[in-house]
Design a protein around this motif. Structure first.
Motif: not given
Length: 117
Positions: A63-74, A88-98
């Motif tokens: 569970l820790t390994a699965l949630t670490t990337p999401t928590v780090l980027i979040g 300033d980049f309009p697609h920054a959040y979709p790229i971060a989510a991807a």
């Protein structure tokens, strides 16, 4: 006493003392056997408890390994900075989510190959 070393014990009673000695030796052997069995049962119980604890730790690690990337980027994108170039980049959040979803999927594939899932 069963050998007739004491003068207080008459020779007529010696066979009874020998019989008692044999009975006591049998009881002693049975008690030693039961003691060994109890130690073995305790060892099996502790090994089983250790195995179950390891399984729980394995799930928590997963569970820790699965949630670490999401928590780090979040946490990176949750900061309130005005000078972040991604704002300033309009697609920054979709790229971060991807990237977050992709890294989680790659991690799950790797864990599946390790037979953790």
């Amino acid at each position: 006493m069963a050998r007739g070393e004491f003068k207080l014990i008459r020779p007529v009673i010696l066979p009874y003392f020998r019989d008692l000695l044999g009975n006591f030796n049998g009881i002693d052997a049975a008690a030693a056997t039961l003691s060994d069995q109890l130690y073995l049962i305790l060892d099996v119980f502790l090994n089983k408890a250790s195995y179950e604890t390891n399984e729980v730790i394995k799930i928590l690690t997963l569970l820790t390994a699965l949630t670490t990337p999401t928590v780090l980027i979040g946490t990176w994108y949750g900061m309130n900075f005005h000078d972040m170039p991604e704002l300033d980049f309009p697609h920054a959040y979709p790229i971060a989510a991807a990237v977050t979803i992709g890294s989680t999927i790659l991690l799950m594939i790797w864990l599946r190959r390790k037979h953790w899932l």
